[in-house]
Design a protein around this motif. Sequence first.
Motif, PDB file in Angstrom:
ATOM      1  N   ALA A  69      16.837 -42.250  22.404  1.00  0.00           N
ATOM      2  CA  ALA A  69      16.651 -43.090  20.689  1.00  0.00           C
ATOM      3  C   ALA A  69      16.514 -41.652  20.012  1.00  0.00           C
ATOM      4  N   VAL A  70      15.753 -41.159  20.256  1.00  0.00           N
ATOM      5  CA  VAL A  70      14.938 -39.411  19.940  1.00  0.00           C
ATOM      6  C   VAL A  70      15.559 -38.792  19.376  1.00  0.00           C
ATOM      7  N   ALA A  71      16.571 -38.448  20.371  1.00  0.00           N
ATOM      8  CA  ALA A  71      17.138 -37.315  20.955  1.00  0.00           C
ATOM      9  C   ALA A  71      18.687 -37.588  20.037  1.00  0.00           C
ATOM     10  N   ALA A  72      19.409 -38.594  19.757  1.00  0.00           N
ATOM     11  CA  ALA A  72      20.386 -39.174  18.854  1.00  0.00           C
ATOM     12  C   ALA A  72      20.349 -38.469  17.417  1.00  0.00           C
ATOM     13  N   SER A  73      18.622 -38.595  16.959  1.00  0.00           N
ATOM     14  CA  SER A  73      17.982 -38.207  15.397  1.00  0.00           C
ATOM     15  C   SER A  73      18.595 -36.785  15.095  1.00  0.00           C
ATOM     16  N   LEU A  74      18.487 -35.861  16.273  1.00  0.00           N
ATOM     17  CA  LEU A  74      18.897 -34.522  16.320  1.00  0.00           C
ATOM     18  C   LEU A  74      19.574 -33.961  15.736  1.00  0.00           C
ATOM     19  N   THR A  75      20.681 -34.541  15.327  1.00  0.00           N
ATOM     20  CA  THR A  75      21.423 -33.949  13.694  1.00  0.00           C
ATOM     21  C   THR A  75      21.109 -33.618  12.774  1.00  0.00           C
ATOM     22  N   GLU A  76      19.625 -34.157  12.603  1.00  0.00           N
ATOM     23  CA  GLU A  76      18.579 -33.306  11.510  1.00  0.00           C
ATOM     24  C   GLU A  76      18.445 -31.791  11.073  1.00  0.00           C
ATOM     25  N   LEU A  77      18.887 -31.128  12.571  1.00  0.00           N
ATOM     26  CA  LEU A  77      18.437 -30.139  13.274  1.00  0.00           C
ATOM     27  C   LEU A  77      20.012 -29.446  12.476  1.00  0.00           C
ATOM     28  N   ARG A 100      12.176 -31.529   8.127  1.00  0.00           N
ATOM     29  CA  ARG A 100      10.677 -31.672   8.942  1.00  0.00           C
ATOM     30  C   ARG A 100      11.238 -32.709   9.963  1.00  0.00           C
ATOM     31  N   ASP A 101      12.099 -33.173   9.500  1.00  0.00           N
ATOM     32  CA  ASP A 101      12.042 -34.780  10.836  1.00  0.00           C
ATOM     33  C   ASP A 101      12.376 -34.150  11.792  1.00  0.00           C
ATOM     34  N   ALA A 116      11.442 -34.243  16.292  1.00  0.00           N
ATOM     35  CA  ALA A 116      12.066 -34.887  16.770  1.00  0.00           C
ATOM     36  C   ALA A 116      12.491 -34.174  18.085  1.00  0.00           C
ATOM     37  N   LEU A 117      12.633 -32.451  17.561  1.00  0.00           N
ATOM     38  CA  LEU A 117      12.252 -31.541  18.816  1.00  0.00           C
ATOM     39  C   LEU A 117      11.222 -31.798  19.390  1.00  0.00           C
ATOM     40  N   ARG A 118      11.075 -31.631  19.087  1.00  0.00           N
ATOM     41  CA  ARG A 118       9.103 -31.179  19.464  1.00  0.00           C
ATOM     42  C   ARG A 118       9.075 -32.756  21.289  1.00  0.00           C
TER      43      ARG A 118
END
Length: 242
Positions: free
Chosen positions: A148-156, A193-194, A198-200
């Motif tokens: 679920a958190v990995a899916a948010s890595l579009t923020e990169l 920031r987000d 999430a990446l960490r």
Amino acid sequence: MVTTLLTPVGDAPWSTEEFESRLRAVPEERYHDRHAFNIRMHSGALSQAELRCWIANRFHYQRHLPVKDALITAKLPTPALRRMWLRRIQDHDGLEEGEGGIERWLRLGEAAGLDRETLLRGDTVLPGVRLAVDGYVNFCRLRPPLEAVAASLTELSAPDLIRTRVAAFERHYPWIDPDGLAYFRSRVPQSRRDGAEALRLVLSWAYTRKDQERAVAALRFACDVLWSLLDAVAHEHCPEGS
């Protein structure tokens, strides 16, 4: 006699550097900035009806971000992590009425000539957009925290796209009130920031090769959601004012 079981080389975890590289490669290849509709948007080729259609349908995605983030927050095991993720909900919902990213997106719609109540009712949301957004929310509901958190890595990749979008709107779509672009301007530092947070988490949580592969697949899925949203908008005839 003691038998030592060795992990096959092909199943060994990637190094942290290789894992991060594979994660970053996903949006580099599949992020929706490469979609033909986005390219047309940023080159100034969209009609007013097309841009309004995108704003209205993207709002359906935006308003569900705090919902999926609430689902992720409930999965996190410590108060510190929950406080960190809760800030994302606050960024979109605001701490007070009339604040937050959802409110700023509504003002973008109004600046583009859309009716606030129509946006809130969702009358013009396309079926393909509903399906894509429901898929994303349910993914975050059903999958473990890592995915679920990995899916948010579009923020990169979001900060670069947003900066390009602001410049494109200012140059090509002067009929939109500049005050309506406040959403995009606020999201650049938030996305940076987000994405880093999430990446960490993903790098520290994925201990095995299977975990790493699931994280990469989750990010691919999130990119596909954004791509599908644009597919639906691009293939729909959007009458003026819709």
